[in-house]
Design a protein around this motif. Structure first.
Motif, PDB file in Angstrom:
ATOM      1  N   ARG A 117       0.817  -1.225   0.000  1.00 32.64           N
ATOM      2  CA  ARG A 117       0.000   0.000   0.000  1.00 32.64           C
ATOM      3  C   ARG A 117       0.848   1.270   0.000  1.00 32.64           C
ATOM      4  N   LEU A 173     -15.138   0.190  17.008  1.00 35.41           N
ATOM      5  CA  LEU A 173     -14.399  -0.959  17.556  1.00 35.41           C
ATOM      6  C   LEU A 173     -13.998  -0.758  19.011  1.00 35.41           C
ATOM      7  N   THR A 184     -14.894  -5.131   6.722  1.00 31.12           N
ATOM      8  CA  THR A 184     -13.550  -5.670   6.558  1.00 31.12           C
ATOM      9  C   THR A 184     -13.128  -5.572   5.102  1.00 31.12           C
ATOM     10  N   ALA A 186     -18.668  -1.444  10.578  1.00 27.79           N
ATOM     11  CA  ALA A 186     -17.267  -1.735  10.249  1.00 27.79           C
ATOM     12  C   ALA A 186     -17.246  -2.753   9.116  1.00 27.79           C
ATOM     13  N   LEU A 207      -4.428   0.379  14.357  1.00 29.64           N
ATOM     14  CA  LEU A 207      -5.373   1.172  13.575  1.00 29.64           C
ATOM     15  C   LEU A 207      -6.156   0.280  12.620  1.00 29.64           C
ATOM     16  N   GLY A 208      -7.461   0.505  12.524  1.00 30.62           N
ATOM     17  CA  GLY A 208      -8.280  -0.245  11.587  1.00 30.62           C
ATOM     18  C   GLY A 208      -8.543  -1.675  12.001  1.00 30.62           C
ATOM     19  N   VAL A 266     -14.212   4.198  12.310  1.00 38.68           N
ATOM     20  CA  VAL A 266     -14.213   2.766  12.610  1.00 38.68           C
ATOM     21  C   VAL A 266     -13.591   2.506  13.980  1.00 38.68           C
ATOM     22  N   GLU A 267     -12.674   3.365  14.398  1.00 35.31           N
ATOM     23  CA  GLU A 267     -12.073   3.213  15.734  1.00 35.31           C
ATOM     24  C   GLU A 267     -13.136   3.385  16.823  1.00 35.31           C
ATOM     25  N   ARG A 273      -6.998  -2.228   6.227  1.00 37.13           N
ATOM     26  CA  ARG A 273      -7.655  -1.870   7.477  1.00 37.13           C
ATOM     27  C   ARG A 273      -9.173  -1.915   7.343  1.00 37.13           C
ATOM     28  N   THR A 274      -9.824  -2.233   8.434  1.00 41.88           N
ATOM     29  CA  THR A 274     -11.281  -2.208   8.473  1.00 41.88           C
ATOM     30  C   THR A 274     -11.758  -0.772   8.226  1.00 41.88           C
TER      31      THR A 274
END
Lengths: 202, 202
Positions: free
Chosen positions: A15, B170, B189, B187, A110-111, B166-167, B193-194
């Motif tokens: 990425r 979660l 996937t 969220a 993160l994520g 998203v944080e 990152r989600t």
């Protein structure tokens, strides 16, 4: 405690391909690995890589997916799993992780990622696919293990995307920030968050 | 210790305008503020807002820029400054911040921000413009103050951009994750990152 450091050696950090060539990304990944191993120098880490990599510590080659390779090494003794792309991590961050008292200790990334784990329960297995931080907490409870979370910025910021690189410039202290600066990396202030810029390339 | 919570009440969270209307962003910002005030319930926080806002704690209106408004309130007694967009913060996170022993305590935020500060030196002044976490460390040293950093994910993740939401889903535990879910936030996937997704809107 045994400490595993999984390292994806094939086309790492894809990425970041808008910023760095495949060879550069490989060097960057190895530089971050070296920084993580530096923070682990009070311990005896073992690198688990899916292709050969030169490191100053014992390295095992395992071509299976991350989850399978890690689970094959869990069960018999307390084991920590620390990702290789955490160049903000210091010795004291690792000490805080390893000193947190629970059957399963999770450091969120993160994520939804799980950037570091401590496993002291023989029945716990990892699953790094999907929202792993949530899955790891659920799996721990499912096997009756106690769970704790380490609230750490240095463990939470893994380096996957261009925006992450500014964190290395601002908070990294070892080789990775120097590597980025040598290539023209700098922090550029904006109206919002400070951005990573690469002189001459973007 | 005195605790200030600056709140930008005019067009808040503008970088979320692809997801939420101005009225929704205002409600989101107030919901995050309420979560932060909940984490501060062991203390007596004062909200410093640049326009009227309803809160259950004393609120001072100060239309000057953030840096000026905060600096006008520093100097006479130890003061903490905790941003209003930190819905991951818990009571124990605040305790860790306030119990960290130094003249100036900094909690870094993503992208070079300073998400929380403790100031125990009468000569220290803030500067929230630019790479404030770096500037605050330098300013502290320049006035001869000792500096410490709080290594906290919950303090480090401020909510400015869509990826930050998203944080909240979660790791948030109070009103903000419920507010996001009520609006269809979930969220999702991905390979990386989600991601935060809003059903019916993106």
């Amino acid at each position: 405690m045994r400490v595993l450091v999984p390292f994806g050696a094939r086309d790492p950090k894809s990425r970041l391909s808008s910023l760095f060539s495949p060879a550069e990304r490989r060097t960057l990944a190895e530089t971050m690995l070296a920084d993580v191993l530096g923070a682990l120098s009070d311990h005896e880490p073992v690198v688990v890589a899916n292709a050969p990599v030169e490191t100053p510590v014992p390295t095992q080659i395992d071509q299976r997916p991350l989850t399978t390779a890690v689970n094959a090494r869990l069960g018999d003794e307390p084991t920590a799993v620390v990702m290789a792309d955490l160049p903000l991590v210091r010795r004291e961050t690792i000490a805080r992780l390893l000193n947190t008292d629970a059957d399963v200790v999770v450091a969120p990334g993160l994520g939804g990622g799980t950037n570091a784990l401590v496993v002291r329960d023989g029945d716990f297995e990892t699953d790094y696919h999907g929202v792993s931080v949530r899955d790891h907490r659920e799996r721990a409870r499912a096997v009756g293990a106690t769970v704790a979370t380490v609230d750490s910025y240095r463990l939470g910021v893994d380096i996957d995307e261009p925006a992450d690189l500014v964190e290395v410039l601002l908070h990294g202290e070892r080789e990775t920030p120097a590597w980025l600066r040598d290539r023209g990396g700098r922090a550029e202030t904006t109206d919002g968050r400070t951005q990573f810029r690469l002189d001459g390339r973007d």
